[in-house]
Design a protein around this motif. Structure first.
Motif, PDB file in Angstrom:
ATOM      1  N   ILE A 174       0.850  -1.199   0.000  1.00  0.00           N
ATOM      2  CA  ILE A 174       0.000   0.000   0.000  1.00  0.00           C
ATOM      3  C   ILE A 174       0.879   1.240   0.000  1.00  0.00           C
ATOM      4  N   LYS A 175       0.762   2.042  -1.058  1.00  0.00           N
ATOM      5  CA  LYS A 175       1.550   3.269  -1.168  1.00  0.00           C
ATOM      6  C   LYS A 175       0.855   4.387  -0.393  1.00  0.00           C
ATOM      7  N   TYR A 176       1.611   5.003   0.522  1.00  0.00           N
ATOM      8  CA  TYR A 176       1.060   6.055   1.378  1.00  0.00           C
ATOM      9  C   TYR A 176       1.823   7.348   1.105  1.00  0.00           C
ATOM     10  N   GLY A 177       1.129   8.370   0.602  1.00  0.00           N
ATOM     11  CA  GLY A 177       1.763   9.628   0.215  1.00  0.00           C
ATOM     12  C   GLY A 177       1.976  10.562   1.388  1.00  0.00           C
ATOM     13  N   VAL A 178       3.195  11.072   1.512  1.00  0.00           N
ATOM     14  CA  VAL A 178       3.535  11.999   2.593  1.00  0.00           C
ATOM     15  C   VAL A 178       4.373  13.142   2.032  1.00  0.00           C
ATOM     16  N   SER A 179       4.650  14.099   2.885  1.00  0.00           N
ATOM     17  CA  SER A 179       5.656  15.130   2.620  1.00  0.00           C
ATOM     18  C   SER A 179       6.814  14.843   3.554  1.00  0.00           C
ATOM     19  N   ALA A 212       1.776  -0.630  11.311  1.00  0.00           N
ATOM     20  CA  ALA A 212       1.413  -0.518   9.898  1.00  0.00           C
ATOM     21  C   ALA A 212       2.668  -0.599   9.044  1.00  0.00           C
ATOM     22  N   LYS A 213       2.542  -1.237   7.873  1.00  0.00           N
ATOM     23  CA  LYS A 213       3.699  -1.438   7.001  1.00  0.00           C
ATOM     24  C   LYS A 213       3.388  -0.913   5.601  1.00  0.00           C
ATOM     25  N   PHE A 214       3.375   0.421   5.499  1.00  0.00           N
ATOM     26  CA  PHE A 214       3.118   1.074   4.219  1.00  0.00           C
ATOM     27  C   PHE A 214       4.400   1.230   3.409  1.00  0.00           C
ATOM     28  N   ASN A 215       4.229   1.401   2.112  1.00  0.00           N
ATOM     29  CA  ASN A 215       5.293   1.873   1.234  1.00  0.00           C
ATOM     30  C   ASN A 215       5.160   3.390   1.207  1.00  0.00           C
ATOM     31  N   VAL A 216       5.947   4.079   2.030  1.00  0.00           N
ATOM     32  CA  VAL A 216       5.817   5.524   2.191  1.00  0.00           C
ATOM     33  C   VAL A 216       6.495   6.238   1.021  1.00  0.00           C
ATOM     34  N   VAL A 217       5.730   7.112   0.350  1.00  0.00           N
ATOM     35  CA  VAL A 217       6.186   7.781  -0.861  1.00  0.00           C
ATOM     36  C   VAL A 217       6.142   9.290  -0.647  1.00  0.00           C
ATOM     37  N   ASP A 218       7.224   9.987  -0.990  1.00  0.00           N
ATOM     38  CA  ASP A 218       7.257  11.445  -0.886  1.00  0.00           C
ATOM     39  C   ASP A 218       6.540  12.042  -2.087  1.00  0.00           C
ATOM     40  N   THR A 219       5.331  12.558  -1.857  1.00  0.00           N
ATOM     41  CA  THR A 219       4.552  13.151  -2.943  1.00  0.00           C
ATOM     42  C   THR A 219       4.397  14.666  -2.790  1.00  0.00           C
ATOM     43  N   ARG A 263      -0.126  16.004  -2.713  1.00  0.00           N
ATOM     44  CA  ARG A 263      -0.577  14.730  -2.160  1.00  0.00           C
ATOM     45  C   ARG A 263      -1.982  14.404  -2.649  1.00  0.00           C
ATOM     46  N   LEU A 264      -2.837  15.421  -2.685  1.00  0.00           N
ATOM     47  CA  LEU A 264      -4.201  15.235  -3.165  1.00  0.00           C
ATOM     48  C   LEU A 264      -4.205  14.812  -4.629  1.00  0.00           C
ATOM     49  N   THR A 265      -3.399  15.489  -5.436  1.00  0.00           N
ATOM     50  CA  THR A 265      -3.312  15.163  -6.861  1.00  0.00           C
ATOM     51  C   THR A 265      -2.815  13.740  -7.069  1.00  0.00           C
ATOM     52  N   SER A 266      -1.833  13.338  -6.288  1.00  0.00           N
ATOM     53  CA  SER A 266      -1.272  11.983  -6.412  1.00  0.00           C
ATOM     54  C   SER A 266      -2.307  10.920  -6.055  1.00  0.00           C
ATOM     55  N   LEU A 267      -3.106  11.183  -5.032  1.00  0.00           N
ATOM     56  CA  LEU A 267      -4.128  10.226  -4.626  1.00  0.00           C
ATOM     57  C   LEU A 267      -5.224  10.130  -5.688  1.00  0.00           C
ATOM     58  N   LEU A 268      -5.714  11.264  -6.151  1.00  0.00           N
ATOM     59  CA  LEU A 268      -6.773  11.266  -7.161  1.00  0.00           C
ATOM     60  C   LEU A 268      -6.302  10.611  -8.454  1.00  0.00           C
ATOM     61  N   GLY A 269      -5.006  10.775  -8.748  1.00  0.00           N
ATOM     62  CA  GLY A 269      -4.451  10.198  -9.969  1.00  0.00           C
ATOM     63  C   GLY A 269      -4.062   8.736  -9.849  1.00  0.00           C
ATOM     64  N   GLY A 270      -4.228   8.160  -8.663  1.00  0.00           N
ATOM     65  CA  GLY A 270      -3.915   6.762  -8.480  1.00  0.00           C
ATOM     66  C   GLY A 270      -2.452   6.449  -8.301  1.00  0.00           C
ATOM     67  N   HIS A 271      -1.642   7.463  -8.040  1.00  0.00           N
ATOM     68  CA  HIS A 271      -0.199   7.239  -7.859  1.00  0.00           C
ATOM     69  C   HIS A 271       0.112   6.703  -6.464  1.00  0.00           C
ATOM     70  N   VAL A 272      -0.772   6.972  -5.506  1.00  0.00           N
ATOM     71  CA  VAL A 272      -0.674   6.397  -4.171  1.00  0.00           C
ATOM     72  C   VAL A 272      -2.052   5.844  -3.797  1.00  0.00           C
TER      73      VAL A 272
END
Length: 331
Positions: free
Chosen positions: A165-170, A188-195, A201-210
């Motif tokens: 599960i990709k989780y978008g953060v700053s 929790a064991k997320f794949n933490v991604v710097d978005t 972060r909102l754009t990445s989630l809506l676009g399916g990147h996370v």
């Protein structure tokens, strides 16, 4: 981008700034209590540490516009973004001390960057002017068609399939710290991604990147109400009184909270009389301006709220102490 690479970049920014900034290393403005009497007599530059469209930007621009009426001079907002606000904070912390450059940021970034080691300084490197508002709360959000109906579903799914599960953060900020708390305190064991910042972060989630992220309710509201996103809870330490139907994550996981406040700072050594005048002007806008009240209730889903200089320092210290409890996991 890895934290160590960001640190190298910030070091380079600091060196370049010290070579070119007019106020760097100067004592000008550190003394002279009479300066506040005639301040301001020209436009004020407000540096916003996060990108256009996000909650930090919205609140800063609202304040800047209404401060113009209070101070009698333009307050000109400029976005200087990157590395969760650290680029701007590094660049301007030792800048001109005359009060004509102020910095608008959020406390989760200002404090979180120190806790993670992204910055080697925090609020003590500035002259705090005011904390002037509360965020509606970072909401842990997923797309509406995801299988996760609540926060526990998301956490348990990450445990069953670590890293899936990709989780978008700053990186370096409050949402990153929350992801570390979820890992170390909850398992929790997320794949933490710097978005990036909230807007990205909102754009990445809506676009399916996370697959999931933390986004302020003010930014996610229209997508939640339209059925595109689902909120699993906020990162507030307690439920917002204006959003009573959204649970706080801390109700399920007590250590999981990050309160984000909006703050205005001046470079270290700015004349105390100028800092005090700015603080009083911000306080008047927040407490007395009806337009401000209407806007923050609509955008932040919080009542107007502002702290004095000393109260601001105390709150910033409290937040830093909280984040530093997790310091060994963050660096």
């Amino acid at each position: 981008m890895k934290l160590k690479n960001l640190k190298k970049l910030l070091s380079a920014v600091a060196l370049g700034t010290c070579l070119v900034a007019a106020g760097c290393g100067s004592d000008e403005g550190a003394a002279g209590g009479d300066k506040g009497a005639n301040f301001p007599d020209k436009p004020i530059n407000m540096i916003i540490t996060h990108g256009a469209g996000g909650d930090t930007d919205y609140n800063a621009r609202l304040l800047a516009r209404l401060l113009e009426k209070e101070l009698g001079q333009p307050v000109v907002p400029n976005n200087v973004t990157g590395a969760n606000g650290s680029i701007a904070l590094e660049q301007y912390k030792d800048g001109d001390k005359d009060g004509y450059t102020i910095i608008a940021t959020n406390t989760a970034a200002l404090i979180g960057n120190k806790a993670t080691g992204l910055s080697d300084f925090s609020y003590e490197a500035f002259e705090p002017i005011a904390i002037y508002g509360r965020q509606a709360g970072e909401n842990i959000v997923v797309k509406a068609d995801s299988p996760y109906q609540n926060l526990n579903d998301l956490v348990e799914a990450s445990k069953k399939n670590p890293g899936s599960i990709k989780y978008g953060v700053s990186m370096g900020g409050g949402v990153y710290i929350a992801s570390v708390i979820m890992d170390k305190s909850i398992g929790a064991k997320f794949n933490v991604v710097d978005t990036g910042d909230a807007a990205n972060r909102l754009t990445s989630l809506l676009g399916g990147h996370v697959d999931a992220s933390s986004v302020p309710y003010s930014g996610a509201k229209e997508y939640i109400e339209s059925g595109q996103l689902r909120s699993l809870g906020t990162l507030l330490s307690e439920r917002s009184k204006m959003l009573p139907n959204i649970p706080s994550a801390s109700e399920t996981y007590p250590d999981l909270y990050v309160d984000t406040y909006y703050a205005v700072l001046a470079p270290k050594g700015t004349d105390p009389a100028v800092v005090e005048k700015l603080s009083k002007a911000i306080t008047k806008v927040v407490n007395e301006n009806p337009e401000y009240k209407a806007e923050v209730e609509k955008m932040n889903f919080q009542s107007p709220w502002v702290l004095s200089i000393e109260e601001t320092k105390a709150e910033l210290k409290k937040q830093l102490d909280h984040f530093l409890k997790f310091e060994k996991y963050l660096k």
